[in-house]
Design a protein around this motif. Structure first.
Motif, PDB file in Angstrom:
ATOM      1  N   UNK A  22       0.831  -1.219   0.000  1.00 41.00           N
ATOM      2  CA  UNK A  22       0.000   0.000   0.000  1.00 41.00           C
ATOM      3  C   UNK A  22       0.859   1.260   0.000  1.00 41.00           C
ATOM      4  N   UNK A  23       1.962   1.230   0.778  1.00 43.69           N
ATOM      5  CA  UNK A  23       2.842   2.409   0.800  1.00 43.69           C
ATOM      6  C   UNK A  23       3.416   2.668  -0.587  1.00 43.69           C
ATOM      7  N   UNK A  26       0.583   4.086  -2.898  1.00 45.99           N
ATOM      8  CA  UNK A  26       0.242   5.482  -2.586  1.00 45.99           C
ATOM      9  C   UNK A  26       1.396   6.403  -3.013  1.00 45.99           C
ATOM     10  N   UNK A  27       2.635   5.995  -2.715  1.00 46.44           N
ATOM     11  CA  UNK A  27       3.797   6.814  -3.110  1.00 46.44           C
ATOM     12  C   UNK A  27       3.845   6.961  -4.632  1.00 46.44           C
ATOM     13  N   UNK A  28       3.490   5.901  -5.333  1.00 46.48           N
ATOM     14  CA  UNK A  28       3.455   5.963  -6.803  1.00 46.48           C
ATOM     15  C   UNK A  28       2.424   6.971  -7.282  1.00 46.48           C
ATOM     16  N   UNK A 130      -7.506  12.955  -7.327  1.00 45.43           N
ATOM     17  CA  UNK A 130      -8.691  12.145  -7.020  1.00 45.43           C
ATOM     18  C   UNK A 130      -8.420  10.661  -7.218  1.00 45.43           C
ATOM     19  N   UNK A 131      -7.580  10.331  -8.201  1.00 46.68           N
ATOM     20  CA  UNK A 131      -7.307   8.911  -8.500  1.00 46.68           C
ATOM     21  C   UNK A 131      -6.502   8.234  -7.383  1.00 46.68           C
ATOM     22  N   UNK A 132      -5.836   9.020  -6.543  1.00 47.28           N
ATOM     23  CA  UNK A 132      -5.035   8.441  -5.448  1.00 47.28           C
ATOM     24  C   UNK A 132      -5.898   8.176  -4.209  1.00 47.28           C
ATOM     25  N   UNK A 133      -7.030   8.849  -4.135  1.00 45.36           N
ATOM     26  CA  UNK A 133      -7.905   8.731  -2.961  1.00 45.36           C
ATOM     27  C   UNK A 133      -8.263   7.301  -2.562  1.00 45.36           C
ATOM     28  N   UNK A 134      -8.726   6.474  -3.518  1.00 46.22           N
ATOM     29  CA  UNK A 134      -9.110   5.101  -3.119  1.00 46.22           C
ATOM     30  C   UNK A 134      -7.960   4.327  -2.481  1.00 46.22           C
ATOM     31  N   UNK A 135      -6.723   4.586  -2.945  1.00 43.73           N
ATOM     32  CA  UNK A 135      -5.559   3.895  -2.379  1.00 43.73           C
ATOM     33  C   UNK A 135      -5.342   4.325  -0.928  1.00 43.73           C
ATOM     34  N   UNK A 136      -5.441   5.648  -0.682  1.00 45.71           N
ATOM     35  CA  UNK A 136      -5.235   6.164   0.675  1.00 45.71           C
ATOM     36  C   UNK A 136      -6.351   5.692   1.606  1.00 45.71           C
ATOM     37  N   UNK A 137      -7.576   5.704   1.101  1.00 48.93           N
ATOM     38  CA  UNK A 137      -8.744   5.265   1.865  1.00 48.93           C
ATOM     39  C   UNK A 137      -8.605   3.818   2.305  1.00 48.93           C
ATOM     40  N   UNK A 138      -8.271   2.972   1.342  1.00 53.33           N
ATOM     41  CA  UNK A 138      -8.151   1.528   1.573  1.00 53.33           C
ATOM     42  C   UNK A 138      -7.097   1.233   2.641  1.00 53.33           C
ATOM     43  N   UNK A 145      -4.844  11.310   2.661  1.00 56.68           N
ATOM     44  CA  UNK A 145      -6.215  11.706   2.311  1.00 56.68           C
ATOM     45  C   UNK A 145      -6.422  13.193   2.616  1.00 56.68           C
ATOM     46  N   UNK A 146      -5.867  13.661   3.732  1.00 58.57           N
ATOM     47  CA  UNK A 146      -5.983  15.070   4.109  1.00 58.57           C
ATOM     48  C   UNK A 146      -5.262  15.966   3.096  1.00 58.57           C
ATOM     49  N   UNK A 147      -4.058  15.558   2.712  1.00 57.30           N
ATOM     50  CA  UNK A 147      -3.278  16.311   1.716  1.00 57.30           C
ATOM     51  C   UNK A 147      -4.028  16.359   0.381  1.00 57.30           C
ATOM     52  N   UNK A 148      -4.577  15.230  -0.018  1.00 61.81           N
ATOM     53  CA  UNK A 148      -5.318  15.174  -1.289  1.00 61.81           C
ATOM     54  C   UNK A 148      -6.550  16.079  -1.236  1.00 61.81           C
TER      55      UNK A 148
END
Ligand SMILES: [Fe+2]
Length: 168
Positions: A22-23, A26-28, A130-138, A145-148
């Protein structure tokens, strides 16, 4: 003592409750956001320098506000990537490969074409964030998520302001 395998950027030993997989994901995603933000920063500063015409004062000043905000935004995105244990991209070659938005045109466009290009740029960065949100959420990654959320607020508001300049 068992040897630990070193990973580039010092990813080993990060034990914050988010899996390695996951890290990395998200980093990607944040690396794409960083590349988009930096590219849009540079285009906005370029347009601040090169804008001409009757709207010069308005656009020259507005672009300065926007490039300053974008310049300040690259640091927290890069440092979030580091906090997740991954290297932050920071070269024109890397940004060229990672960005979803095009480099600034070689010849300065007309003032309203600059506004259109920047409006599309802010919309594109919003889509990337927005496309990174689901990764951070999961992964339960609240800081990302806050930064996004903060980045989406700025990009969507700026896109609206630029869009308004293009409407009658
Ligand atoms: Fe200036």
């Amino acid at each position: 003592m068992a040897k630990t395998k070193k990973t580039p950027g010092g990813s080993q030993g990060v034990n914050i409750g988010i899996s390695d997989k996951d890290r990395a994901a998200i980093a990607g995603g944040l690396s794409h956001l960083l590349a988009d933000t930096y590219t849009l920063y540079l285009t906005t500063h370029n347009f601040h320098w090169n804008v001409t015409g009757p709207m010069f004062n308005t656009l020259h000043a507005m672009f300065m506000t926007q490039y300053t905000e974008l310049w300040n935004a690259v640091d927290p995105v890069a440092e979030r990537i580091r906090s997740l244990g991954h290297p932050a991209p920071g070269s024109y070659a890397a940004y060229g490969a990672l960005a979803s938005i095009k480099d600034a045109p070689a010849t300065p466009p007309q003032a309203l074409e600059m506004v259109r290009i920047l409006k599309e740029g802010h919309e594109a960065v919003a889509r990337t964030a927005r496309s990174v949100f689901p990764l951070a959420d999961k992964a339960g990654d609240e800081p990302t998520a806050d930064l996004l959320t903060q980045r989406l607020t700025v990009h969507e508001q700026t896109a609206w302001m630029l869009r308004s300049l293009l409407e009658d």
